[in-house]
Design an enzyme around this catalytic site. Structure first.
Site, PDB file in Angstrom:
ATOM      1  N   THR A 240       0.849  -1.189   0.000  1.00 36.75           N
ATOM      2  CA  THR A 240       0.000   0.000   0.000  1.00 36.75           C
ATOM      3  C   THR A 240       0.882   1.236   0.000  1.00 36.75           C
ATOM      4  O   THR A 240       2.094   1.152   0.252  1.00 36.75           O
ATOM      5  CB  THR A 240      -0.943  -0.021   1.227  1.00 36.75           C
ATOM      6  OG1 THR A 240      -1.821   1.103   1.174  1.00 36.75           O
ATOM      7  CG2 THR A 240      -0.170   0.009   2.531  1.00 36.75           C
ATOM      8  N   CYS A 241       0.289   2.388  -0.303  1.00 35.44           N
ATOM      9  CA  CYS A 241       1.058   3.644  -0.338  1.00 35.44           C
ATOM     10  C   CYS A 241       0.066   4.796  -0.262  1.00 35.44           C
ATOM     11  O   CYS A 241      -0.960   4.696   0.404  1.00 35.44           O
ATOM     12  CB  CYS A 241       1.922   3.713  -1.591  1.00 35.44           C
ATOM     13  SG  CYS A 241       0.986   3.662  -3.136  1.00 35.44           S
ATOM     14  N   GLY A 242       0.347   5.898  -0.958  1.00 36.63           N
ATOM     15  CA  GLY A 242      -0.567   7.033  -0.945  1.00 36.63           C
ATOM     16  C   GLY A 242      -1.763   6.849  -1.863  1.00 36.63           C
ATOM     17  O   GLY A 242      -2.901   7.126  -1.482  1.00 36.63           O
ATOM     18  N   TRP A 269      -3.872   4.910   0.672  1.00 32.98           N
ATOM     19  CA  TRP A 269      -4.215   5.911   1.675  1.00 32.98           C
ATOM     20  C   TRP A 269      -5.209   6.951   1.161  1.00 32.98           C
ATOM     21  O   TRP A 269      -5.928   7.583   1.944  1.00 32.98           O
ATOM     22  CB  TRP A 269      -2.966   6.598   2.201  1.00 32.98           C
ATOM     23  CG  TRP A 269      -3.188   7.154   3.584  1.00 32.98           C
ATOM     24  CD1 TRP A 269      -3.367   8.457   3.943  1.00 32.98           C
ATOM     25  CD2 TRP A 269      -3.289   6.398   4.793  1.00 32.98           C
ATOM     26  NE1 TRP A 269      -3.573   8.572   5.300  1.00 32.98           N
ATOM     27  CE2 TRP A 269      -3.537   7.309   5.846  1.00 32.98           C
ATOM     28  CE3 TRP A 269      -3.216   5.034   5.095  1.00 32.98           C
ATOM     29  CZ2 TRP A 269      -3.695   6.905   7.167  1.00 32.98           C
ATOM     30  CZ3 TRP A 269      -3.364   4.631   6.406  1.00 32.98           C
ATOM     31  CH2 TRP A 269      -3.606   5.570   7.421  1.00 32.98           C
TER      32      TRP A 269
END
Length: 285
Positions: A240-242, A269
């Protein structure tokens, strides 16, 4: 590439030697956050690798969610890349400006999700290509429309509901590619309306640790980097990330090491941090 380098990464020397090959498709997949103060379309127009096609990750995406660059349906993806002259059996080389920022996401989309077998990332990116004085052009490539036959694997894409279950059950390790400051909530999110922090149980694995000067680390270095973050390579992982872009850098590292039991949380996110009903914790742990 040498034996200790990822099989999914090609060198500028190799790519320059292949320019003009009939089955080669080069994609400029550059994408930037506002803080980076770079314009991907303008940079492409001013000079790109000869034959490179501009691939806009927001245009070829699912526009129904309100979230950025979400995975499109295989039918829409196939139609759009077919218009660009890309077939599923082509050798597809993807680059971005810095070398390892947005290109792994498109590698993941073509190879892992849509099933194209011969997909690679250019080591060093366009910045490295330019620094070495390699050829550029401003002309737009003209390829005849092609048929892209997807072999869609939706099981590698995690939805919000599935991510909730993962967090609740601890069934997968969570590797977060955002910066350590965003993970710990000591620096703000770049997008407005986002809460700060991370998902319970997540491990911080910032995307920038996988490359040096835009070039992907060796396999032993990748393994050390991932294990140092507390990720067990014998167990499943969700990245996962932004907004689902840099999470694919971790995915690329995992796949390079032969770890195929991984998924990517597409909303990341942008989805999780914008809601009021998702659990968030702060600090480094």
């Amino acid at each position: 590439m040498t034996a200790d380098k990822s099989r999914f990464v090609v060198s500028a020397d190799w790519l320059q030697g292949e320019l003009g090959a009939k089955d080669l498709r080069i994609l400029d997949a550059s994408f930037y956050l506002p803080a980076q103060k770079r314009d991907a379309d303008a940079e492409y127009a001013s000079g790109h690798i000869p034959g490179a096609i501009r691939f806009d990750q927001d245009k070829i995406s699912d526009h129904s969610t309100g979230l950025p660059h979400m995975v499109p349906s295989p039918e829409f993806f196939a139609a759009e890349v077919g218009k660009l002259g890309i077939g599923e059996t082509d050798r597809i080389v993807i680059y971005d400006g810095p070398g390892l920022f947005a290109s792994p996401r498109v590698w993941w989309l073509f190879h892992i999700v849509m099933g194209a077998p011969n997909v690679f990332v250019l080591d060093g990116g366009l910045d490295g290509w330019k620094a070495e004085g390699r050829p550029l052009e401003q002309a737009l490539p003209a390829f005849a429309p092609a048929t892209f036959r997807p072999n869609f694997n939706g099981s590698r894409v995690v939805s919000l509901d599935a991510m909730r279950d993962i967090v609740d059950s601890h069934s997968l390790q969570i590797a977060d590619a955002r910066s350590g400051g965003r993970f710990a909530a000591t620096e703000p999110e770049p997008r407005e309306g986002m809460r700060s922090g991370h998902m319970p149980g997540a491990k911080s694995l910032p995307s920038g640790v996988f490359a040096t000067n835009g070039k992907f680390k060796s396999l032993p270095e990748l393994r050390e980097t991932i294990e140092k973050a507390g990720i067990d390579l014998d167990k499943p992982v969700v990245t996962t990330c932004g907004s689902g872009i840099t999470a694919a850098i971790i995915t690329l590292a995992l796949e390079s090491l032969g770890h195929g039991n991984n998924k990517l949380y597409d909303g990341s996110w942008s989805e999780w941090g914008s809601r009021a009903d998702t659990p968030i914790v702060t600090g480094q742990d």
